[in-house]
Design a protein around this motif. Structure first.
Motif, mmCIF file in Angstrom:
data_model
loop_
_atom_site.group_PDB
_atom_site.id
_atom_site.type_symbol
_atom_site.label_atom_id
_atom_site.label_comp_id
_atom_site.label_asym_id
_atom_site.label_seq_id
_atom_site.Cartn_x
_atom_site.Cartn_y
_atom_site.Cartn_z
ATOM 1 N N LEU A 66 -1.734 -6.306 -12.022
ATOM 2 C CA LEU A 66 -1.584 -4.652 -11.770
ATOM 3 C C LEU A 66 -0.806 -4.349 -13.028
ATOM 4 O O LEU A 66 -1.351 -3.327 -13.702
ATOM 5 C CB LEU A 66 -0.139 -4.563 -10.781
ATOM 6 C CG LEU A 66 0.181 -3.267 -10.902
ATOM 7 C CD1 LEU A 66 -0.801 -2.110 -10.382
ATOM 8 C CD2 LEU A 66 1.615 -3.292 -9.829
ATOM 9 N N TYR A 111 -8.177 -5.946 -6.749
ATOM 10 C CA TYR A 111 -6.726 -5.628 -6.037
ATOM 11 C C TYR A 111 -7.000 -5.881 -4.748
ATOM 12 O O TYR A 111 -6.125 -6.561 -4.047
ATOM 13 C CB TYR A 111 -6.632 -4.117 -6.399
ATOM 14 C CG TYR A 111 -5.976 -3.711 -7.400
ATOM 15 C CD1 TYR A 111 -4.609 -3.874 -7.741
ATOM 16 C CD2 TYR A 111 -6.827 -3.026 -8.359
ATOM 17 C CE1 TYR A 111 -4.086 -3.584 -9.105
ATOM 18 C CE2 TYR A 111 -6.130 -2.751 -9.784
ATOM 19 C CZ TYR A 111 -4.806 -2.998 -10.009
ATOM 20 O OH TYR A 111 -4.262 -2.763 -11.268
ATOM 21 N N GLU A 112 -8.004 -5.425 -3.915
ATOM 22 C CA GLU A 112 -8.229 -5.779 -2.660
ATOM 23 C C GLU A 112 -8.370 -7.327 -2.299
ATOM 24 O O GLU A 112 -7.456 -7.907 -1.316
ATOM 25 C CB GLU A 112 -9.409 -5.131 -1.912
ATOM 26 C CG GLU A 112 -9.708 -3.536 -1.978
ATOM 27 C CD GLU A 112 -8.312 -2.960 -1.199
ATOM 28 O OE1 GLU A 112 -7.926 -3.512 -0.043
ATOM 29 O OE2 GLU A 112 -7.633 -2.322 -1.851
ATOM 30 N N GLY A 171 -0.940 -11.265 -1.298
ATOM 31 C CA GLY A 171 -0.076 -10.291 -0.918
ATOM 32 C C GLY A 171 0.455 -9.510 -2.322
ATOM 33 O O GLY A 171 0.288 -9.792 -3.445
ATOM 34 N N VAL A 172 0.580 -8.229 -1.712
ATOM 35 C CA VAL A 172 1.056 -7.201 -3.077
ATOM 36 C C VAL A 172 2.364 -7.835 -3.850
ATOM 37 O O VAL A 172 2.630 -7.147 -4.788
ATOM 38 C CB VAL A 172 1.159 -5.910 -2.153
ATOM 39 C CG1 VAL A 172 -0.104 -5.396 -1.996
ATOM 40 C CG2 VAL A 172 2.302 -5.777 -1.359
ATOM 41 N N ASP A 173 3.128 -8.487 -3.091
ATOM 42 C CA ASP A 173 4.401 -9.017 -3.812
ATOM 43 C C ASP A 173 4.336 -10.264 -4.642
ATOM 44 O O ASP A 173 5.384 -10.801 -5.124
ATOM 45 C CB ASP A 173 5.462 -9.154 -2.828
ATOM 46 C CG ASP A 173 5.832 -7.796 -2.292
ATOM 47 O OD1 ASP A 173 5.724 -6.887 -2.978
ATOM 48 O OD2 ASP A 173 6.144 -7.532 -1.105
ATOM 49 N N LYS A 188 -4.567 -8.883 -2.688
ATOM 50 C CA LYS A 188 -3.729 -8.202 -1.720
ATOM 51 C C LYS A 188 -4.015 -9.450 -0.242
ATOM 52 O O LYS A 188 -3.047 -9.739 0.047
ATOM 53 C CB LYS A 188 -3.987 -6.887 -1.377
ATOM 54 C CG LYS A 188 -3.209 -6.219 -0.344
ATOM 55 C CD LYS A 188 -3.574 -4.832 0.165
ATOM 56 C CE LYS A 188 -3.522 -3.833 -1.056
ATOM 57 N NZ LYS A 188 -4.147 -2.515 -0.365
ATOM 58 N N TYR A 210 -0.732 -10.882 -8.156
ATOM 59 C CA TYR A 210 -1.083 -9.396 -7.763
ATOM 60 C C TYR A 210 -0.334 -8.568 -8.957
ATOM 61 O O TYR A 210 -0.756 -7.728 -9.631
ATOM 62 C CB TYR A 210 -0.550 -8.853 -6.486
ATOM 63 C CG TYR A 210 -1.068 -7.705 -6.059
ATOM 64 C CD1 TYR A 210 -2.342 -7.101 -5.419
ATOM 65 C CD2 TYR A 210 -0.315 -6.325 -6.502
ATOM 66 C CE1 TYR A 210 -2.637 -6.029 -5.178
ATOM 67 C CE2 TYR A 210 -0.720 -4.989 -6.211
ATOM 68 C CZ TYR A 210 -1.765 -4.840 -5.682
ATOM 69 O OH TYR A 210 -2.305 -3.578 -5.191
ATOM 70 N N VAL A 211 0.906 -8.865 -9.069
ATOM 71 C CA VAL A 211 1.721 -8.100 -9.935
ATOM 72 C C VAL A 211 1.409 -8.251 -11.418
ATOM 73 O O VAL A 211 1.220 -7.362 -12.355
ATOM 74 C CB VAL A 211 3.345 -8.445 -9.997
ATOM 75 C CG1 VAL A 211 3.904 -8.004 -10.894
ATOM 76 C CG2 VAL A 211 3.624 -7.978 -8.582
#
Length: 341
Positions: free
Chosen positions: A227, A209-210, A217-219, A213, A223-224
């Protein structure tokens, strides 16, 4: 003097073959299989400069380079020559792992190896030998599984290449796998597979995750995607761990004089219930996860695998949060000093 040393070595080898012949030959076969993979692997740099290699897969190779670098710098994982070369599987599996478990008890069969100690799995580079081992164990009454692992670690004893099938994984899953195996090459506690595998899973999943990110980026789609996939697997794993607890309770009700056929009926009925209730899970991807077992029900080895890899994740998280809040590197350094490799 040289002759004496040679005779001494010969005596040791002969002694080993006499007392542990099957294990010695197994070790030799595994070494040959690993060396074959290493010998036929190509440097990642060479592949990145190959115009015939798909750009999408080159991007995954570059991502592995980033993951390795971040894992070494930001996590303090051991810097080895691992994952700097690529072995082309040519669409074929490379390794088969045999696991076995008591039929009416969630107790795995353990194999004893030098360095790593007792482990609940045995790998083969030869499918025929893995299947033969599985059939022998089944005849002895064990629940058995023969499967292909996504990757493996030789704990730094050999060079572990990137397997070409790894490049089919999404960025998050690939990062988690690489970090998982790098943790094994950094920290391994003898005779403690549950500790080792759960720790590597915890570090791999958390760091993935890190790293995603940081890089995307989280968007981002990367990443998604990870997730949602990770959330699904965590829900699935918790379901299977609850199922394992239920099986434990069931097995404790069995009487020694109870007919074998009755024990098998109760076991199968309970496992069918676990599988059927999978469809009550709220997952992003699979809508009817029970269908994966439409042809064959899982046995005790399947439930044990979740205990080996998923049962202690929260224990590690709580310990890290209490001693090193949000500091994976500090937590790993603490564990490495506590359990030197």
């Amino acid at each position: 003097m040289v002759r004496k040393i040679g005779v001494g070595v010969l005596i040791v080898v002969v002694g080993l073959l006499i007392w542990h012949g099957s294990m010695v030959w197994y070790g030799i076969e595994q070494g040959v299989g690993q060396l074959n993979v290493i010998w036929n692997a190509r440097p990642a740099e060479e592949i990145l400069n190959d115009p015939s290699f798909p750009d999408s897969l080159k991007a995954k190779l570059k991502w592995i380079e980033v993951v390795r670098s971040l894992a070494i710098d930001s996590l303090g994982l051991r810097d080895t020559k691992n994952y700097k070369s690529v072995y082309d599987q040519k669409g074929k599996e490379v390794l088969w792992v045999v696991t076995a478990c008591e039929p009416f008890q969630l107790k795995p069969k353990l194999w004893e190896f030098p360095i790593v100690g007792a482990v609940p799995y045995k790998g083969y580079f030869d499918k025929g030998k893995a299947v033969a081992e599985g059939k022998t164990l089944e005849q002895e009454g064990w629940d058995v599984s023969v499967r292909n692992p996504g990757g493996w670690s030789t704990l730094g004893w050999f060079t572990d290449p990137i397997l070409s099938d790894m490049l089919n994984r999404n960025e998050g899953d690939l990062a988690s796998l690489i970090i998982h195996e790098m943790v094994h090459a950094t920290l391994w506690v003898k005779d403690s597979v549950d500790f080792n595998e759960n720790l590597a899973t915890f570090i791999g999943d958390t760091a993935a995750y890190e790293f995603l990110k940081y890089r995307f980026g989280v968007d981002s789609k990367q990443y998604v995607t990870y997730l949602f996939e990770d959330q699904d697997y965590r829900r699935y794993s918790k379901h299977m761990l609850r199922g394992a607890l239920g099986l434990d309770s069931l097995y404790h009700t069995f009487q020694s004089a109870e007919p074998l056929v009755e024990k098998r009926k109760k076991k199968e009925a309970f496992i069918r219930k676990i599988v059927a209730s999978l469809d009550t899970l709220s997952l992003h991807a699979a809508k009817e996860p029970s269908q994966r077992f439409a042809r064959r029900l899982p046995n005790n080895t399947y439930f044990m695998s979740f205990r080996h890899y998923q049962s202690k994740l929260n224990t590690f998280k709580v310990e890290m949060d209490n001693k090193f809040p949000g500091n994976l590197k500090g937590y790993l350094r603490y564990l490495a000093e506590k359990y030197p490799l």
